[in-house]
Design a protein around this motif. Structure first.
Motif, PDB file in Angstrom:
ATOM      1  N   GLY A 284     -51.515   9.656  42.006  1.00 49.06           N
ATOM      2  CA  GLY A 284     -51.942   9.389  43.371  1.00 49.06           C
ATOM      3  C   GLY A 284     -51.252  10.280  44.376  1.00 49.06           C
ATOM      4  N   LEU A 285     -51.821  10.408  45.530  1.00 49.03           N
ATOM      5  CA  LEU A 285     -51.370  11.246  46.625  1.00 49.03           C
ATOM      6  C   LEU A 285     -51.577  12.726  46.331  1.00 49.03           C
ATOM      7  CD1 LEU A 285     -50.030  11.599  49.402  1.00 49.03           C
ATOM      8  CD2 LEU A 285     -47.815  11.492  48.284  1.00 49.03           C
ATOM      9  N   ALA A 286     -51.071  13.198  45.187  1.00 43.54           N
ATOM     10  CA  ALA A 286     -51.231  14.615  44.853  1.00 43.54           C
ATOM     11  C   ALA A 286     -52.683  14.961  44.552  1.00 43.54           C
ATOM     12  CB  ALA A 286     -50.355  14.985  43.666  1.00 43.54           C
ATOM     13  N   THR A 287     -53.460  14.016  44.021  1.00 40.11           N
ATOM     14  CA  THR A 287     -54.838  14.330  43.617  1.00 40.11           C
ATOM     15  C   THR A 287     -55.636  14.922  44.768  1.00 40.11           C
ATOM     16  OG1 THR A 287     -54.767  12.513  42.018  1.00 40.11           O
ATOM     17  CG2 THR A 287     -56.917  13.435  42.534  1.00 40.11           C
ATOM     18  N   HIS A 288     -55.650  14.223  45.901  1.00 40.41           N
ATOM     19  CA  HIS A 288     -56.442  14.771  47.013  1.00 40.41           C
ATOM     20  C   HIS A 288     -55.727  15.930  47.696  1.00 40.41           C
ATOM     21  CE1 HIS A 288     -54.305  11.297  49.018  1.00 40.41           C
ATOM     22  NE2 HIS A 288     -54.023  12.250  49.897  1.00 40.41           N
ATOM     23  N   ASN A 289     -54.412  15.936  47.676  1.00 47.63           N
ATOM     24  CA  ASN A 289     -53.704  17.042  48.318  1.00 47.63           C
ATOM     25  C   ASN A 289     -53.854  18.353  47.554  1.00 47.63           C
ATOM     26  OD1 ASN A 289     -51.936  16.512  50.841  1.00 47.63           O
ATOM     27  ND2 ASN A 289     -51.773  14.635  49.646  1.00 47.63           N
ATOM     28  N   LEU A 290     -54.061  18.289  46.245  1.00 44.74           N
ATOM     29  CA  LEU A 290     -54.266  19.508  45.465  1.00 44.74           C
ATOM     30  C   LEU A 290     -55.709  19.988  45.513  1.00 44.74           C
ATOM     31  CD1 LEU A 290     -51.390  18.876  44.500  1.00 44.74           C
ATOM     32  CD2 LEU A 290     -52.095  19.559  42.204  1.00 44.74           C
ATOM     33  N   GLY A 291     -56.621  19.134  45.965  1.00 40.74           N
ATOM     34  CA  GLY A 291     -58.003  19.550  46.151  1.00 40.74           C
ATOM     35  C   GLY A 291     -58.603  20.183  44.909  1.00 40.74           C
ATOM     36  N   HIS A 292     -59.001  21.449  45.024  1.00 40.54           N
ATOM     37  CA  HIS A 292     -59.655  22.174  43.935  1.00 40.54           C
ATOM     38  C   HIS A 292     -58.788  22.256  42.682  1.00 40.54           C
ATOM     39  CE1 HIS A 292     -62.339  25.052  42.068  1.00 40.54           C
ATOM     40  NE2 HIS A 292     -61.378  25.950  41.986  1.00 40.54           N
ATOM     41  N   ARG A 293     -57.473  22.127  42.817  1.00 40.90           N
ATOM     42  CA  ARG A 293     -56.557  22.208  41.681  1.00 40.90           C
ATOM     43  C   ARG A 293     -56.285  20.849  41.050  1.00 40.90           C
ATOM     44  NH1 ARG A 293     -55.231  25.838  38.438  1.00 40.90           N
ATOM     45  NH2 ARG A 293     -53.033  25.246  38.394  1.00 40.90           N
ATOM     46  N   ALA A 294     -56.895  19.792  41.540  1.00 41.89           N
ATOM     47  CA  ALA A 294     -56.638  18.460  41.002  1.00 41.89           C
ATOM     48  C   ALA A 294     -56.909  18.349  39.502  1.00 41.89           C
ATOM     49  CB  ALA A 294     -57.455  17.417  41.766  1.00 41.89           C
ATOM     50  N   PRO A 295     -57.961  18.980  38.947  1.00 42.54           N
ATOM     51  CA  PRO A 295     -58.164  18.872  37.497  1.00 42.54           C
ATOM     52  C   PRO A 295     -56.980  19.366  36.675  1.00 42.54           C
ATOM     53  CG  PRO A 295     -60.161  19.657  38.552  1.00 42.54           C
ATOM     54  CD  PRO A 295     -59.098  19.662  39.610  1.00 42.54           C
ATOM     55  N   ALA A 296     -56.284  20.411  37.145  1.00 41.43           N
ATOM     56  CA  ALA A 296     -55.106  20.903  36.416  1.00 41.43           C
ATOM     57  C   ALA A 296     -54.007  19.852  36.410  1.00 41.43           C
ATOM     58  CB  ALA A 296     -54.606  22.197  37.050  1.00 41.43           C
ATOM     59  N   LEU A 297     -53.813  19.186  37.536  1.00 45.87           N
ATOM     60  CA  LEU A 297     -52.812  18.127  37.623  1.00 45.87           C
ATOM     61  C   LEU A 297     -53.115  17.002  36.637  1.00 45.87           C
ATOM     62  CD1 LEU A 297     -50.573  16.431  39.146  1.00 45.87           C
ATOM     63  CD2 LEU A 297     -52.408  15.708  40.679  1.00 45.87           C
ATOM     64  N   ILE A 298     -54.356  16.561  36.616  1.00 43.42           N
ATOM     65  CA  ILE A 298     -54.738  15.447  35.750  1.00 43.42           C
ATOM     66  C   ILE A 298     -54.580  15.831  34.284  1.00 43.42           C
ATOM     67  CG2 ILE A 298     -56.705  14.009  35.054  1.00 43.42           C
ATOM     68  CD1 ILE A 298     -57.560  14.237  38.081  1.00 43.42           C
ATOM     69  N   ALA A 299     -54.978  17.048  33.928  1.00 44.84           N
ATOM     70  CA  ALA A 299     -54.826  17.506  32.550  1.00 44.84           C
ATOM     71  C   ALA A 299     -53.355  17.559  32.145  1.00 44.84           C
ATOM     72  CB  ALA A 299     -55.470  18.877  32.376  1.00 44.84           C
ATOM     73  N   GLU A 300     -52.487  18.000  33.047  1.00 45.51           N
ATOM     74  CA  GLU A 300     -51.064  18.082  32.728  1.00 45.51           C
ATOM     75  C   GLU A 300     -50.437  16.693  32.597  1.00 45.51           C
ATOM     76  OE1 GLU A 300     -49.513  20.627  35.766  1.00 45.51           O
ATOM     77  OE2 GLU A 300     -50.298  22.454  34.827  1.00 45.51           O
TER      78      GLU A 300
END
Length: 370
Positions: A284-300
């Motif tokens: 949470g919080l980082a998902t929307h703040n990373l925008g286009h990069r959110a899929p990389a966050l979730i995968a990691e």
């Protein structure tokens, strides 16, 4: 897979209230950042990952074309009014339930009941532990009675979980030992003395009291949420690594420990979720703040974390748009991750669907019991 994940209602296990008033451009942009002050002239929060994500995904909810210019978007927002904007974005998030942290409200914001009504979802409260302690201290209780009064208030609350903000105040390197009664009494006395000397209300920032509050929540049978990593400038990120919590997390077992946000320590959090049976994680919080990069966050995050221990949260605050963005970007990232694994033969499409259901709502329902 995306169509299937989009059909799943989410349980947002950590979120906040939204503004019920109109916002001008400076106030709106201030809500797109964790900074306390605006950037220098010429720097706009629309020129960020979250700003571009908002312009891509939010205008259609307000009957505008994607990528609408900021001024056009804000004009349409003002035309519709705060109540209608909030209704549209909370509904667009397609939530099944919200667990709302009510401990931070620098101004009047919509509470759990109103959020639930707008979202068409069940809404429950998460109590902030430090707020309870500060209210007890401000009430003039004697230091020797402080511990019993805190426990009594927690036991009387109708909440689904508790949250610690030790990361903001003392850091996450908390001992696993329960503080003694004498230690808590001494720390409570210092809390009250500091409030009197400073002329402000009590502010819990003592490692002993943070530990005491966590154990109070454990004894009350509540899952305990911990702010981890990314947050506003008050958070000392150097002391926000969840690995610092390992002693307390071990001692808490089997009480559920919910590691919130986690960026940029999300891989550390995934490791803890793997090796400790009572640890759960989100992005949470980082998902929307990373925008286009959110899929990389979730995968990691999902590299090590067991899929049965990953939850969804938005950590939306202030702007109803953040409920929509958090849900949409999370769904896209999760669907892409699961679809890619199915295409590579890492798991079947049936497995992918089952995991999606767990992460969307099943894990949260199992842990919180509602």
């Amino acid at each position: 897979m995306l169509e299937y994940v989009e059909s799943l209602p989410l349980v947002d296990h950590h979120c906040h209230g939204v503004f019920g008033r109109a916002l001008d451009r400076p106030a709106f942009e201030a809500s797109l950042t964790e900074a306390e002050t605006p950037g220098p002239p010429g720097v706009s929060m629309f020129d960020t990952q979250v700003g571009f994500a908002l312009r891509r995904w939010c205008p259609p909810v307000l009957d505008l074309d994607a990528h609408a210019e900021p001024d056009d978007y804000l004009a349409r927002r003002a035309e519709l009014g705060a109540a209608e904007v909030n209704r549209r974005f909370l509904a667009a998030a397609a939530l099944d339930a919200l667990y709302v942290d009510t401990g931070y409200s620098p101004e009047a914001i919509l509470g759990p009941a109103e959020l639930g009504r707008l979202a068409g979802a069940d809404a429950h409260e998460i109590v902030r532990l430090e707020t309870v302690a500060e209210q007890v201290a401000a009430g003039g209780v004697e230091a020797a009675r402080f511990a019993d009064e805190v426990r009594s208030r927690l036991d009387a609350l109708d909440v689904v979980g508790a949250k610690s903000i030790a990361a903001y105040r003392a850091g996450l390197e908390l001992s696993g030992l329960r503080p003694s009664d004498a230690e808590v009494t001494g720390a409570a006395g210092q809390l009250m003395l500091a409030a009197e000397a400073g002329g402000n209300g009590p502010r819990v920032c003592d490692e002993i009291l943070h530990r005491f509050l966590v154990w109070c929540a454990v004894d009350a049978g509540l899952p305990v949420q911990f702010h981890v990593g990314y947050g506003d400038v008050d958070a000392d990120l150097r002391r926000g690594d969840p690995l610092l919590l390992i002693e307390l997390l071990r001692a808490m077992d089997p009480a559920p420990a919910m590691l919130l946000h986690n960026y940029p320590f999300h891989r550390h959090a995934g490791y803890l979720a793997q090796v400790l049976p009572n640890v759960y994680v989100d992005a949470g919080l980082a998902t929307h703040n990373l925008g286009h990069r959110a899929p990389a966050l979730i995968a990691e995050l999902l590299e090590l974390a067991p899929f049965g221990k990953v939850l969804y949260s938005s950590d939306a605050f202030g702007l109803a748009e953040l409920y929509h963005l958090g849900a949409l970007l999370f769904r896209h990232g999760l669907a892409g991750f699961l679809a890619g694994g199915a295409e590579d033969g890492a798991w079947t499409s049936g497995d992918a669907g089952r995991v999606a259901r767990l992460i969307a709502s099943g894990n949260a329902r199992r842990v919180y019991g509602r």
